[in-house]
Design a protein around this motif. Structure first.
Motif, short mmCIF file in Angstrom:
data_model
loop_
_atom_site.label_atom_id
_atom_site.label_comp_id
_atom_site.label_asym_id
_atom_site.label_seq_id
_atom_site.Cartn_x
_atom_site.Cartn_y
_atom_site.Cartn_z
N ILE A 191 0.85 -1.19 0.00
CA ILE A 191 0.00 0.00 0.00
C ILE A 191 0.88 1.24 0.00
CG2 ILE A 191 -1.79 1.26 1.26
CD1 ILE A 191 -2.54 -1.55 2.49
N ASP A 192 1.93 1.22 0.80
CA ASP A 192 2.87 2.33 0.87
C ASP A 192 4.25 1.74 1.15
OD1 ASP A 192 3.70 4.97 0.84
OD2 ASP A 192 3.39 5.25 2.98
N CYS A 193 5.28 2.35 0.52
CA CYS A 193 6.61 1.77 0.68
C CYS A 193 7.69 2.81 0.39
CB CYS A 193 6.79 0.59 -0.27
SG CYS A 193 8.38 -0.22 -0.11
N PHE A 194 8.75 2.77 1.17
CA PHE A 194 9.91 3.63 0.93
C PHE A 194 10.53 3.34 -0.44
CE2 PHE A 194 11.39 -0.16 3.11
CZ PHE A 194 12.50 -0.54 2.37
N CYS A 195 10.25 2.16 -0.98
CA CYS A 195 10.83 1.78 -2.27
C CYS A 195 10.15 2.48 -3.45
CB CYS A 195 10.74 0.27 -2.47
SG CYS A 195 9.06 -0.37 -2.46
N PHE A 196 9.04 3.18 -3.20
CA PHE A 196 8.35 3.88 -4.28
C PHE A 196 9.07 5.16 -4.69
CE2 PHE A 196 3.97 2.11 -2.77
CZ PHE A 196 4.30 0.86 -3.28
N THR A 197 9.96 5.67 -3.83
CA THR A 197 10.64 6.94 -4.12
C THR A 197 12.13 6.83 -3.80
OG1 THR A 197 10.18 7.77 -1.89
CG2 THR A 197 8.59 8.35 -3.62
N GLU A 198 12.89 7.76 -4.37
CA GLU A 198 14.32 7.84 -4.07
C GLU A 198 14.51 8.35 -2.65
OE1 GLU A 198 17.94 9.57 -6.60
OE2 GLU A 198 16.60 11.13 -5.86
N GLN A 199 15.49 7.82 -1.95
CA GLN A 199 15.81 8.25 -0.60
C GLN A 199 17.16 8.98 -0.63
OE1 GLN A 199 13.52 7.61 1.86
NE2 GLN A 199 12.31 6.63 0.25
N VAL A 200 17.25 10.11 0.06
CA VAL A 200 18.52 10.83 0.16
C VAL A 200 18.85 10.97 1.65
CG1 VAL A 200 19.77 12.96 -0.31
CG2 VAL A 200 18.09 12.12 -1.97
N LEU A 201 20.01 10.47 2.03
CA LEU A 201 20.45 10.58 3.42
C LEU A 201 21.66 11.51 3.50
CD1 LEU A 201 20.20 6.91 4.74
CD2 LEU A 201 18.48 8.72 4.77
N GLN A 202 21.59 12.42 4.43
CA GLN A 202 22.68 13.35 4.68
C GLN A 202 23.78 12.64 5.48
OE1 GLN A 202 22.79 16.38 3.26
NE2 GLN A 202 20.85 15.79 2.30
N PRO A 203 24.98 13.22 5.54
CA PRO A 203 26.06 12.59 6.30
C PRO A 203 25.64 12.30 7.75
CG PRO A 203 26.91 14.44 5.05
CD PRO A 203 25.41 14.47 4.91
N GLY A 204 25.82 11.06 8.18
CA GLY A 204 25.48 10.66 9.54
C GLY A 204 24.00 10.47 9.80
N GLU A 205 23.14 10.70 8.82
CA GLU A 205 21.69 10.60 9.04
C GLU A 205 21.24 9.14 9.14
OE1 GLU A 205 17.48 12.31 7.21
OE2 GLU A 205 19.30 12.43 5.99
N ARG A 206 20.28 8.90 10.04
CA ARG A 206 19.68 7.57 10.24
C ARG A 206 18.17 7.74 10.15
NH1 ARG A 206 21.54 2.85 13.05
NH2 ARG A 206 23.51 3.96 13.34
N VAL A 207 17.51 6.92 9.33
CA VAL A 207 16.06 7.04 9.15
C VAL A 207 15.38 5.69 9.33
CG1 VAL A 207 16.17 9.02 7.59
CG2 VAL A 207 16.18 6.72 6.63
#
Length: 193
Positions: free
Chosen positions: A124-140
């Protein structure tokens, strides 16, 4: 004006080459469409909402995470498995972190095993549907909302699945243009596109 035998052969060969090129060009989108419609190769389905039907039968969902070679992130499922009723909406989380000193963009590819269950695993919803950008040291923490379609119990192969494994692999991608222009390069300046 009639054509000689070598000219006829040349025209036929050009025709064959053009036809083969067109078929090769069309094969990738056709194969992608085929996999999405049938679930072939473990490709999952997408849905706007959860199932209206929830069965008494349960199924175990396992979660797996991996990284493409040279992808510098860390990436893991926050739970290894869960058991749900078939048709019940599930919510699972994955964690990703960027241990580097630069922003990194990534996209996740996915599949389901056994392959026969792919056509019945609906996200229904997924992080895989969009590009993810992580900043230095970022944890999501990234969610995926899903259900197993109750029609799985009618399928001649998939009905025997008692465990489904949902696997994601993160791949590094180019930063979006607006971010890439602001990213420092090795010489200490900013990168200009």
């Amino acid at each position: 004006m009639s054509l000689s035998a070598p000219q006829k052969t040349a025209f036929k060969m050009v025709g064959v080459a053009v036809t083969m090129g067109a078929l090769a060009w069309a094969s990738v989108p056709f194969y992608d469409w085929f996999c999405r419609v049938t679930g072939f190769g473990g490709v999952t389905q997408t849905a706007e909402a959860g199932s209206d039907v929830v069965l008494d039968r349960t199924i175990k969902i396992r979660f797996d995470a991996s990284l493409e070679r040279d992808m510098p992130w860390g990436f893991k499922p926050m739970q290894r498995e869960m058991e749900l009723k078939i048709g019940e909406t599930g919510l699972a989380f994955y964690e990703a972190w960027n241990p580097t000193d630069r922003p990194i963009a990534g996209t996740a590819s996915y599949n389901v095993a056994p392959y026969a269950a792919g056509g019945f695993f609906s996200k229904i919803d997924c992080f895989c549907f969009t590009e993810q950008v992580l900043q230095p040291g970022e944890r999501v923490t990234m969610p995926v909302t899903f259900y197993v379609d109750p029609e799985i119990v009618e399928d001649r192969e998939a009905k025997f699945a008692h465990v489904i494994t949902l696997s994601y692999t993160f791949h590094e991608t180019d930063l979006p243009e607006d971010m890439a222009a602001l990213t420092p390069v090795a010489s200490g300046g900013t990168q200009n596109n």
